[in-house]
Design a protein around this motif. Structure first.
Motif, mmCIF file in Angstrom:
data_model
loop_
_atom_site.group_PDB
_atom_site.id
_atom_site.type_symbol
_atom_site.label_atom_id
_atom_site.label_comp_id
_atom_site.label_asym_id
_atom_site.label_seq_id
_atom_site.Cartn_x
_atom_site.Cartn_y
_atom_site.Cartn_z
ATOM 1 N N ILE A 116 0.831 -1.215 0.000
ATOM 2 C CA ILE A 116 0.000 0.000 0.000
ATOM 3 C C ILE A 116 0.864 1.263 0.000
ATOM 4 N N THR A 117 1.954 1.263 0.744
ATOM 5 C CA THR A 117 2.808 2.457 0.758
ATOM 6 C C THR A 117 3.411 2.711 -0.619
ATOM 7 N N ILE A 118 3.882 1.653 -1.289
ATOM 8 C CA ILE A 118 4.447 1.802 -2.626
ATOM 9 C C ILE A 118 3.394 2.312 -3.604
ATOM 10 N N ALA A 119 2.186 1.762 -3.503
ATOM 11 C CA ALA A 119 1.104 2.189 -4.398
ATOM 12 C C ALA A 119 0.772 3.670 -4.220
ATOM 13 N N ASN A 120 1.045 4.201 -3.041
ATOM 14 C CA ASN A 120 0.770 5.612 -2.767
ATOM 15 C C ASN A 120 2.008 6.504 -2.907
ATOM 16 N N GLY A 121 3.117 5.916 -3.385
ATOM 17 C CA GLY A 121 4.322 6.702 -3.597
ATOM 18 C C GLY A 121 5.064 7.064 -2.332
ATOM 19 N N TYR A 122 4.907 6.255 -1.287
ATOM 20 C CA TYR A 122 5.561 6.508 0.000
ATOM 21 C C TYR A 122 6.651 5.477 0.261
ATOM 22 N N ASP A 123 7.622 5.864 1.087
ATOM 23 C CA ASP A 123 8.624 4.929 1.577
ATOM 24 C C ASP A 123 8.134 4.299 2.884
ATOM 25 N N LEU A 124 8.658 3.124 3.200
ATOM 26 C CA LEU A 124 8.344 2.444 4.457
ATOM 27 C C LEU A 124 9.628 2.248 5.255
ATOM 28 N N ILE A 125 9.595 2.649 6.521
ATOM 29 C CA ILE A 125 10.723 2.409 7.421
ATOM 30 C C ILE A 125 10.249 1.489 8.541
ATOM 31 N N ALA A 126 10.890 0.331 8.684
ATOM 32 C CA ALA A 126 10.574 -0.607 9.773
ATOM 33 C C ALA A 126 11.597 -0.420 10.886
ATOM 34 N N ILE A 127 11.101 -0.292 12.116
ATOM 35 C CA ILE A 127 11.957 0.022 13.259
ATOM 36 C C ILE A 127 11.654 -0.939 14.396
ATOM 37 N N SER A 128 12.704 -1.415 15.074
ATOM 38 C CA SER A 128 12.543 -2.308 16.213
ATOM 39 C C SER A 128 12.361 -1.506 17.501
ATOM 40 N N SER A 129 11.501 -2.028 18.385
ATOM 41 C CA SER A 129 11.306 -1.409 19.701
ATOM 42 C C SER A 129 12.162 -2.072 20.770
ATOM 43 N N LEU A 130 13.081 -2.961 20.353
ATOM 44 C CA LEU A 130 13.975 -3.581 21.329
ATOM 45 C C LEU A 130 14.767 -2.495 22.051
ATOM 46 N N GLY A 131 14.789 -2.581 23.365
ATOM 47 C CA GLY A 131 15.450 -1.547 24.153
ATOM 48 C C GLY A 131 14.470 -0.655 24.887
ATOM 49 N N GLY A 132 13.170 -0.843 24.610
ATOM 50 C CA GLY A 132 12.145 -0.106 25.353
ATOM 51 C C GLY A 132 12.290 1.402 25.256
ATOM 52 N N LYS A 133 12.407 2.062 26.397
ATOM 53 C CA LYS A 133 12.458 3.519 26.448
ATOM 54 C C LYS A 133 13.684 4.091 25.738
ATOM 55 N N ASN A 134 14.717 3.285 25.590
ATOM 56 C CA ASN A 134 15.946 3.754 24.948
ATOM 57 C C ASN A 134 16.040 3.332 23.480
ATOM 58 N N SER A 135 14.969 2.782 22.938
ATOM 59 C CA SER A 135 15.011 2.261 21.579
ATOM 60 C C SER A 135 14.931 3.379 20.537
ATOM 61 N N THR A 136 15.370 3.044 19.332
ATOM 62 C CA THR A 136 15.241 3.957 18.194
ATOM 63 C C THR A 136 13.771 4.258 17.927
ATOM 64 N N ALA A 137 12.901 3.279 18.163
ATOM 65 C CA ALA A 137 11.466 3.463 17.924
ATOM 66 C C ALA A 137 10.893 4.582 18.790
ATOM 67 N N VAL A 138 11.294 4.631 20.050
ATOM 68 C CA VAL A 138 10.807 5.677 20.947
ATOM 69 C C VAL A 138 11.272 7.049 20.461
ATOM 70 N N LYS A 139 12.527 7.139 20.073
ATOM 71 C CA LYS A 139 13.064 8.401 19.547
ATOM 72 C C LYS A 139 12.321 8.806 18.278
ATOM 73 N N PHE A 140 12.050 7.835 17.418
ATOM 74 C CA PHE A 140 11.333 8.083 16.164
ATOM 75 C C PHE A 140 9.951 8.664 16.440
ATOM 76 N N LEU A 141 9.262 8.087 17.424
ATOM 77 C CA LEU A 141 7.931 8.581 17.780
ATOM 78 C C LEU A 141 7.990 9.996 18.343
ATOM 79 N N LYS A 142 8.920 10.231 19.248
ATOM 80 C CA LYS A 142 9.029 11.541 19.890
ATOM 81 C C LYS A 142 9.376 12.638 18.888
ATOM 82 N N GLU A 143 10.184 12.289 17.899
ATOM 83 C CA GLU A 143 10.628 13.284 16.935
ATOM 84 C C GLU A 143 9.726 13.382 15.712
ATOM 85 N N LYS A 144 8.696 12.527 15.649
ATOM 86 C CA LYS A 144 7.679 12.597 14.598
ATOM 87 C C LYS A 144 8.299 12.656 13.201
ATOM 88 N N ARG A 145 9.039 11.617 12.870
ATOM 89 C CA ARG A 145 9.790 11.607 11.616
ATOM 90 C C ARG A 145 9.050 10.923 10.469
#
Length: 332
Positions: free
Chosen positions: A84-113
Motif C-alpha cells: 500500500i505504501t508503494i502504491a501511494n508513492g511513499y517509503d516504508l521504514i521498519a523500526i525495532s522497539s527492542l530496548g524499550g524507552k531507549n530504543s530507536t522506535a521511541v526516539k522516532f515517535l518523539k521526533e515525529k519523523r
C-alpha cells in the motif's frame, strides 16, 4: 507536549535565540545556551524531528514499529503494509522497539519523523503514543485497544482464536493442557490466555498454575519451557503455545528427549507463520490474516491523512488450521 516557544518563554529569550541555543549555534553565549537547555530539560522538551519545529512539509514516509524485526511472524505484515505504501508513492521504514524507552522506535515517535506510524510492539507506552499522534501523523495500533485522538485501532480476535485452539484439544480428549505464555505485558498474550481459560471453564476443567509456563514469544523460550516440562514427573496431555515460534521450540525439545509431538503430547500454536506447515510434525495453529492486517493498517493511515479518520474498532477473525501436531483423538 512542550514547544520551543514554551522553552523560550521560560528561559526569557526569543524563539530564534532558543532555537540557536538548542542547536549549539555560536551565535549565542554559553550562558544563554545553559539557560535554554535548563528550561528545555525542566519542560521535558523534545525536538520534532530533523526539521525540528520548522517542519512544514511531508516526509512521504510511513513508519512501522515492531517488537523484533528478526521474527518470521512479521514478514507477511510488512509485505501488506509495503504494497500500500508503494502504491501511494511513499517509503516504508521498519523500526525495532527492542530496548524499550531507549530504543530507536521511541526516539522516532518523539521526533515525529513520519507522516503516519503503524505499531505492533507491546513495549511502546500508551502515553507516548497518545502524545505523538496528531492530525498530520496518525497512528494505527495493532496490539491493544487505545481510545485517543488520531489513534486508529485494528486487532485480531486473540481470545476467540485461543478458545478455538483449546476447544480442539479438549475435543480430542485432552484435559491436562499447558498454556505456554508470551510476555506478561503483551495485550495479545493476555487475550489468548483469557481464551484458554474460557475454554477450560466451558468444559468444566479446572485451571491449575502448574500448567502455566513462560516462553516470551521466542523459539528459545519455548525450547527452555519444554525442557522444564520434561523435568516434571507428570507430563501434560497437550500444549497450547501462544505463538508458533514457541511451539517450534517445544517440538525441538521433545524430539531431543525421544518423545513424539502428536503422539505423546499434542501441540497447537498461534499465528500460522510460513514455517508452521513445514516443521515435522506440521503444526496445528491459529491463523492470523497478517497480510490483510498490514494492508488494512496502511489503508487506514492514508485515509486519515486525507482527513477521513475512522473511529471504528476493527476486530479481525482467526481460523484454526488443523495439521499433524495434535495426532488423533484419545478415549476419554
Amino acid at each position: 507536549m512542550a514547544t520551543i516557544k514554551d522553552v523560550a518563554n521560560l528561559a526569557g529569550v526569543a524563539v530564534s535565540t532558543a532555537s540557536y541555543a538548542l542547536n549549539n549555534s555560536p551565535r549565542v553565549s554559553q550562558e544563554t545556551k545553559e539557560k535554554v537547555l535548563a528550561a528545555a530539560k525542566q519542560l521535558n522538551y523534545q525536538p520534532n524531528g530533523i526539521a525540528r519545529d520548522l517542519k512544514l512539509s511531508k516526509t512521504n514516509t510511513i513508519g512501522l514499529i515492531l517488537s523484533d524485526l528478526s521474527g518470521p511472524f512479521y514478514s507477511e505484515l510488512i509485505k501488506g503494509v509495503q504494497d500500500i505504501t508503494i502504491a501511494n508513492g511513499y517509503d516504508l521504514i521498519a523500526i525495532s522497539s527492542l530496548g524499550g524507552k531507549n530504543s530507536t522506535a521511541v526516539k522516532f515517535l518523539k521526533e515525529k519523523r513520519a507522516d503516519g506510524i503503524i505499531i505492533l510492539a507491546h513495549n511502546i507506552d500508551n502515553n507516548l503514543i497518545i502524545s505523538a499522534a496528531r492530525e498530520d501523523m496518525p497512528i494505527v495500533l495493532l496490539d491493544r485497544p487505545l481510545k485517543a485522538k488520531y489513534v486508529l485501532n485494528i486487532q485480531v480476535d486473540n481470545e476467540g482464536g485461543a478458545y478455538k485452539a483449546v476447544e480442539h484439544l479438549i475435543a480430542l480428549g485432552h484435559r491436562k493442557i499447558v498454556y505456554l505464555s508470551g510476555p506478561n505485558n503483551s495485550y495479545d498474550n493476555l487475550k489468548r490466555f483469557e481464551g484458554y481459560k474460557k475454554a477450560l471453564i466451558t468444559h468444566n476443567i479446572s485451571f491449575s498454575k502448574r500448567w502455566l509456563y513462560q516462553g516470551n514469544f521466542t523459539k528459545e523460550g519455548g525450547y527452555h519451557a519444554a525442557k522444564l516440562m520434561l523435568l516434571q514427573d507428570d507430563l501434560p496431555d497437550a500444549i497450547f503455545a501462544a505463538n508458533d515460534e514457541m511451539a517450534i521450540g517445544v517440538i525441538e525439545a521433545f524430539k531431543e528427549a525421544g518423545l513424539k509431538i502428536g503422539e505423546d503430547v499434542a501441540l497447537v500454536g498461534f499465528d500460522d507463520i510460513q514455517l508452521a506447515k513445514y516443521v515435522n510434525p506440521s503444526l496445528t495453529t491459529v491463523k492470523q490474516p497478517m497480510k490483510e492486517i498490514g494492508v488494512l493498517a496502511a489503508q487506514q493511515i492514508f485515509q486519515a491523512l486525507n482527513g477521513n479518520f475512522s473511529t471504528d474498532y476493527i476486530l479481525l477473525e482467526t481460523e484454526l488450521i488443523i495439521r499433524d501436531s495434535c495426532g488423533s483423538s484419545r478415549k476419554i
